[in-house]
Design a protein around this motif. Structure first.
Motif, mmCIF file in Angstrom:
data_model
loop_
_atom_site.group_PDB
_atom_site.id
_atom_site.type_symbol
_atom_site.label_atom_id
_atom_site.label_comp_id
_atom_site.label_asym_id
_atom_site.label_seq_id
_atom_site.Cartn_x
_atom_site.Cartn_y
_atom_site.Cartn_z
ATOM 1 N N CYS A 209 0.161 3.421 3.536
ATOM 2 C CA CYS A 209 0.559 3.014 4.896
ATOM 3 C C CYS A 209 1.690 1.992 4.878
ATOM 4 O O CYS A 209 2.156 1.562 5.935
ATOM 5 N N CYS B 24 -5.618 0.612 5.988
ATOM 6 C CA CYS B 24 -5.791 2.068 6.145
ATOM 7 C C CYS B 24 -7.011 2.582 5.384
ATOM 8 O O CYS B 24 -7.310 3.774 5.442
ATOM 9 N N ASN C 208 1.594 -1.065 4.077
ATOM 10 C CA ASN C 208 1.133 -2.431 4.343
ATOM 11 C C ASN C 208 1.517 -3.388 3.206
ATOM 12 O O ASN C 208 1.276 -3.108 2.046
ATOM 13 N N CYS D 148 0.853 -1.190 0.000
ATOM 14 C CA CYS D 148 0.000 0.000 0.000
ATOM 15 C C CYS D 148 0.891 1.244 0.000
ATOM 16 O O CYS D 148 1.744 1.395 0.868
ATOM 17 N N CYS E 168 -6.559 -0.977 0.238
ATOM 18 C CA CYS E 168 -5.868 -1.488 1.425
ATOM 19 C C CYS E 168 -6.882 -1.516 2.560
ATOM 20 O O CYS E 168 -7.460 -0.485 2.899
HETATM 21 ZN ZN LIG Z 1 -2.767 1.075 3.516
#
Ligand SMILES: [Zn+2]
Ligand SMILES: [Zn+2]
Length: 283
Positions: A218, A245, A220, A215, A242
């Protein structure tokens, strides 16, 4: 970036034929591209100076090349450009232009404040939200956003052109733009380039490499909380989301040998995907 104006305008005509409901917005984009070209022609070097000896350090520390902290830039030309962009709205969508003028003339609106905030990815969101909170549900906010972002484009694009290669070699791995710090709204992936993707910055026109399964907002990387959806009949596009977030990014999926897409135009031709993402609770 190297695409000629004629070619871009042709692309817009093609998209208008395929997506008649976006005619108005695509026409606005066409007008923007004409004004952008005019700005470029009259430019004598960018108002943004890059401290070349700091490039490597900045890239390493995740700091975009251009920032506003402690700097004074002469924003006269970008502001004039912004005003001429607003006149596009007056010409193309006179009814909405009245509401746009009301927002811009309201005391809460500060072009320079939004510009400054856009260079700081940490506060960008909160500032945009302030504007949105005051004019909730007003779709003209998106157009003002588009014009504001565009107002620095020629100046920043020349920085991106000059230093793009150096930046590319630096191995930048952030989800925001290495040139100006703005977050991307759209990216592209190409058939046969497994795991690769490019994110695009509308504010400066720069495109940078970013992992496909990560992502941008964030960081991720957990596969189970990253997903994407597509709309039937539009397999050229997908929306990557995502679930950690709740942010999303649009992605253009290109066949192996396809030409470089114009991502400014693609962004407009896919506004319905933004609406779907928003309805699904992503922002
Ligand atoms: Zn994210
Ligand atoms: Zn940028």
């Amino acid at each position: 970036m190297v695409e000629t104006l004629q070619k871009s305008l042709k692309t817009i005509e093609d998209y208008k034929a395929a997506n008649p409901h976006y005619t108005e917005l695509l026409d606005i984009m066409g007008d923007i591209l004409i004004l952008r070209e005019e700005y470029r022609r009259n430019m004598k070097g960018s108002i943004f100076q890059v401290e070349e000896n700091l490039i490597a350090k900045k890239m390493e520390g995740g700091l975009p090349l251009i920032d506003f902290t402690g700097k004074q830039y002469d924003l006269t030309h970008p502001k004039e450009y912004f005003d001429s962009l607003i006149s596009i709205a007056e010409k193309r969508i006179p009814d909405a232009a009245k509401s746009i003028a009301a927002i811009i003339e309201s005391p809460q609106f500060s072009w320079e404040k939004i510009i400054r905030a856009s260079f700081d990815h940490k506060i960008e969101e909160s500032d945009a939200q302030i504007l949105e909170a005051d004019h909730e549900g007003d779709e003209n906010i998106d157009l003002i956003d588009l014009f504001t972002e565009e107002s620095l484009r020629p100046e920043l694009e020349s920085v991106a052109q000059k230093y793009g290669q150096t930046v590319e070699k630096s191995g930048w791995s952030e989800g925001y733009c290495p040139i100006c710090g703005k977050e991307p709204k759209i990216g592209e992936i190409r058939e046969g380039e497994e795991g690769k993707r490019y994110l695009f910055c509308h504010q400066c026109g720069y495109k940078w490499y970013f992992h496909r399964i990560k992502c941008p907002f964030c960081g991720n990387e957990e596969q189970h909380s990253l997903a994407y959806f597509e709309v039937e009949g539009e397999e050229r596009y997908r929306v990557d989301v995502c679930n950690k977030c709740r942010r999303y990014i649009k992605t253009v999926e290109l066949p192996k040998s396809s030409e470089e897409p114009n991502l400014d135009v693609e962004d407009i031709a896919t506004l319905h995907l933004d609406m779907i993402a928003s309805d699904e609770g992503y922002n």
